[in-house]
Enzyme design. Structure first.
Site, PDB file in Angstrom:
ATOM      1  N   THR A  93       0.140  -2.750   8.633  1.00 57.82           N
ATOM      2  CA  THR A  93      -0.925  -2.003   8.389  1.00 57.82           C
ATOM      3  C   THR A  93      -1.565  -2.334   9.693  1.00 57.82           C
ATOM      4  O   THR A  93      -2.505  -3.034  10.002  1.00 57.82           O
ATOM      5  CB  THR A  93      -1.034  -2.559   6.947  1.00 57.82           C
ATOM      6  OG1 THR A  93      -2.828  -2.339   6.183  1.00 57.82           O
ATOM      7  CG2 THR A  93      -1.963  -4.246   7.180  1.00 57.82           C
ATOM      8  N   SER A  94      -3.001  -0.889   9.237  1.00 59.12           N
ATOM      9  CA  SER A  94      -4.017  -0.945  10.305  1.00 59.12           C
ATOM     10  C   SER A  94      -4.703  -1.698   9.752  1.00 59.12           C
ATOM     11  O   SER A  94      -6.063  -1.387   9.957  1.00 59.12           O
ATOM     12  CB  SER A  94      -4.301   0.324  10.810  1.00 59.12           C
ATOM     13  OG  SER A  94      -4.641   1.631   9.546  1.00 59.12           O
ATOM     14  N   HIS A 128      -1.595   1.300  -3.987  1.00 59.72           N
ATOM     15  CA  HIS A 128      -2.106   2.438  -4.047  1.00 59.72           C
ATOM     16  C   HIS A 128      -1.190   3.579  -4.810  1.00 59.72           C
ATOM     17  O   HIS A 128      -1.751   4.399  -4.656  1.00 59.72           O
ATOM     18  CB  HIS A 128      -1.889   2.441  -2.316  1.00 59.72           C
ATOM     19  CG  HIS A 128      -2.765   1.825  -2.007  1.00 59.72           C
ATOM     20  ND1 HIS A 128      -3.038   2.176  -0.270  1.00 59.72           N
ATOM     21  CD2 HIS A 128      -4.320   1.180  -2.274  1.00 59.72           C
ATOM     22  CE1 HIS A 128      -4.122   0.870   0.175  1.00 59.72           C
ATOM     23  NE2 HIS A 128      -4.955   0.272  -1.184  1.00 59.72           N
ATOM     24  N   ASN A 164       2.715  -6.304  13.385  1.00 59.78           N
ATOM     25  CA  ASN A 164       2.856  -5.272  13.547  1.00 59.78           C
ATOM     26  C   ASN A 164       3.188  -4.736  15.203  1.00 59.78           C
ATOM     27  O   ASN A 164       3.786  -5.683  16.100  1.00 59.78           O
ATOM     28  CB  ASN A 164       1.405  -4.407  13.795  1.00 59.78           C
ATOM     29  CG  ASN A 164       1.139  -3.921  13.520  1.00 59.78           C
ATOM     30  OD1 ASN A 164       0.911  -2.802  14.784  1.00 59.78           O
ATOM     31  ND2 ASN A 164       0.213  -3.683  12.538  1.00 59.78           N
ATOM     32  N   CYS A 200      -1.756  12.484 -16.540  1.00 64.18           N
ATOM     33  CA  CYS A 200      -2.771  13.035 -17.023  1.00 64.18           C
ATOM     34  C   CYS A 200      -4.080  13.797 -15.425  1.00 64.18           C
ATOM     35  O   CYS A 200      -4.629  12.179 -15.766  1.00 64.18           O
ATOM     36  CB  CYS A 200      -2.863  13.621 -18.310  1.00 64.18           C
ATOM     37  SG  CYS A 200      -4.506  14.863 -18.914  1.00 64.18           S
ATOM     38  N   GLN A 235       0.876  -1.886   0.025  1.00 62.59           N
ATOM     39  CA  GLN A 235      -0.321   0.560  -0.168  1.00 62.59           C
ATOM     40  C   GLN A 235       0.484   1.368   0.011  1.00 62.59           C
ATOM     41  O   GLN A 235       0.440   2.605   0.087  1.00 62.59           O
ATOM     42  CB  GLN A 235      -0.494  -0.049   1.394  1.00 62.59           C
ATOM     43  CG  GLN A 235      -1.720  -0.987   0.937  1.00 62.59           C
ATOM     44  CD  GLN A 235      -2.565  -0.961   2.727  1.00 62.59           C
ATOM     45  OE1 GLN A 235      -3.522  -0.403   3.074  1.00 62.59           O
ATOM     46  NE2 GLN A 235      -1.628  -1.938   3.314  1.00 62.59           N
ATOM     47  N   CYS A 274       0.754  17.891 -17.798  1.00 64.57           N
ATOM     48  CA  CYS A 274       1.363  16.780 -18.701  1.00 64.57           C
ATOM     49  C   CYS A 274       1.726  17.279 -20.186  1.00 64.57           C
ATOM     50  O   CYS A 274       1.291  17.825 -21.061  1.00 64.57           O
ATOM     51  CB  CYS A 274      -0.292  16.227 -19.460  1.00 64.57           C
ATOM     52  SG  CYS A 274      -0.638  14.641 -20.575  1.00 64.57           S
ATOM     53  N   GLU A 306       1.702  -3.757  17.274  1.00 68.98           N
ATOM     54  CA  GLU A 306       0.028  -3.498  18.372  1.00 68.98           C
ATOM     55  C   GLU A 306      -0.530  -4.005  17.776  1.00 68.98           C
ATOM     56  O   GLU A 306      -0.838  -4.267  16.792  1.00 68.98           O
ATOM     57  CB  GLU A 306       0.431  -2.083  18.731  1.00 68.98           C
ATOM     58  CG  GLU A 306      -0.209  -1.577  17.715  1.00 68.98           C
ATOM     59  CD  GLU A 306      -0.658  -0.289  18.260  1.00 68.98           C
ATOM     60  OE1 GLU A 306      -0.078   0.981  18.799  1.00 68.98           O
ATOM     61  OE2 GLU A 306      -1.699   0.622  17.185  1.00 68.98           O
TER      62      GLU A 306
END
Ligand code: APR
Length: 276
Positions: free
Chosen positions: A213-214, A128, A238, A136, A108, A170, A240
């Site tokens: 990642t959350s 992402h 992670n 453009c 991501q 562009c 947490e």
């Protein structure tokens, strides 16, 4: 911290010849000094108002205020350009070198650090987008262009010169370009964001390692669901507990390794090396 049983499972997986997916979020780049999205620095100011990335990173904001949105991305790109790949990125690149075509990276992150660490574009799905490309804004073509030369580093308050705005036009039609980023009010597709390729990789792989990642976006959740429903091997890494670690722990063959990815990933690489 990695149990003997999990270590053995990883060795068995390595020797099985089966395929794996690494799925990363902003946490993998936190140790490179890039703020995560939902951490304390994840907002931006226009005039006197503070916006969350979820508000700035939209097509509707770009249509209203393209220069302000571009300024936010020019600042973010500067932060990413100044950052260096950390031991987590390097371990993921090493995994690709060890696994070859059994490996896919779905990220991501738009910061470019995985490719700079040595992962290949062929096996990396930038779901992402990437700060290294523009396209453009009025879609005169669907081409991606490398980020233009001649734009200096920017901090949060830097002005952008008229020459720099010109560099962001562009090359085909002269309209303003836009960052090649999947915005919050846009949809995944195959052409830009490897939507189908990611699902295909999930169907044919037997191990999913989610990192930093959350779990706020849809395609990563769908991939996790595919693994969960099939009872396939899942590991979440992670600092947490989070949505993905909860799913992993409730799944038939899921595990949660709590700690910084820059420490845990090199350990996983060493386990695979011991399986050779
Ligand atoms: N090691 C492992 N995990 C970490 C570390 C670390 N060193 N540091 C932070 N984390 C974890 C946090 O605990 C958190 O769960 O990384 C996660 C970061 O979550 P988010 O900031 O929500 O980032 P991410 O999940 O990548 O966001 C997904 O949402 O904003 C959009 O499009 C943007 O790609 C982004 C998407």
């Amino acid at each position: 911290m990695i149990s003997e049983a999990l270590r053995q499972q990883l060795i068995d997986f390595y020797r099985s010849g089966k395929s794996m997916i690494i799925l990363t979020g902003a946490g993998v780049s936190a140790e490179s000094g890039i703020p995560t999205f939902r951490g304390p620095e994840g907002y931006w100011k226009i005039g006197s108002k503070n916006y969350m990335p979820q508000e700035i990173g939209t097509l509707s904001m770009f249509k209203k205020n393209p220069r302000e949105v571009w300024k936010w991305y020019l600042f973010r790109r500067t932060v990413c350009q100044n950052a260096q790949p950390n031991p987590g990125h390097k371990a993921i690149a090493e995994l690709e070198r060890m696994m070859g075509d059994r490996f896919r990276l779905i990220t991501q992150n738009v910061d470019g650090l995985h490719l700079r660490a040595g992962n290949t574009l062929e096996r990396t799905y930038l779901i992402h987008g990437s700060l290294e490309y523009v396209r453009c804004s009025v879609s005169c073509t669907s081409k991606l262009y490398p980020f233009p030369k001649g734009i200096g580093p920017k901090d949060r308050d830097s002005e952008v010169t008229e020459e720099e705005w010109q560099a962001l036009a562009c090359p085909d039609c002269g309209a303003m370009t836009r960052p090649h980023i999947l915005w919050f009010d846009e949809y995944y597709n195959e052409e830009y964001f490897k939507f189908k390729s990611s699902h295909d990789a999930a169907s044919r792989s037997e191990l999913l390692i989610t990192i930093g990642t959350s779990g706020a976006t849809t395609l990563p959740n769908q991939i996790l669901d595919t693994f969960d429903q099939a009872g396939k091997f899942i590991i979440d890494i992670n600092i947490e507990p989070n949505l993905f670690s909860h799913t992993a722990l409730e799944s038939k063959n899921g595990h949660f390794l709590q700690g910084p990815s820059g420490e845990i990933l090199p350990e996983l690489v060493n386990i695979f090396k011991s399986a050779r």
